[in-house]
Design a protein around this motif. Structure first.
Motif: not given
Length: 80
Positions: A51-76
Motif C-alpha cells: 500500500v505504501t509503495l503504491m501511494q509513494q509511486q502515485a505521488d512520484v507520478y502525480e496521480i491523486p490517491l483518490k483516483e487509485l482509491d488509496l486516499a483513505d488508508i494510511d500507515g496508522t
C-alpha cells in the motif's frame, strides 16, 4: 491502447490491495495463538509495504490517491 485501460487497471489494483490490507489487519487482530499472530503480522506488514509503495509511486507520478482509491488508508491503520 487507451489510457482508460491503464487507469481502470490501477484503480482496481488500488481497491483490491486496500481490501486485502484491511482483511489482513482484521485477521491479525483476530489471531488466536502465537503462530497465527506471527503469520498474520508478516502478511499484514507485506500488504502495508505494498500500500505504501503504491501511494509513494502515485505521488512520484502525480496521480491523486483518490483516483487509485488509496486516499483513505494510511500507515496508522496497520498499527492500532
Amino acid at each position: 491502447m487507451t489510457d482508460d485501460k491503464y487507469k481502470n487497471y490501477l484503480q482496481h489494483l488500488g481497491v483490491t490491495t486496500k481490501a486485502y490490507a484491511r482483511e489482513a489487519i482484521k485477521e491479525h487482530v483476530d489471531a488466536n495463538n502465537e503462530s497465527d499472530e506471527d503469520y498474520s503480522a508478516g502478511y499484514m506488514m507485506g500488504l502495508h509495504r505494498m500500500v505504501t509503495l503504491m501511494q509513494q509511486q502515485a505521488d512520484v507520478y502525480e496521480i491523486p490517491l483518490k483516483e487509485l482509491d488509496l486516499a483513505d488508508i494510511d500507515g496508522t491503520e496497520f498499527f492500532k
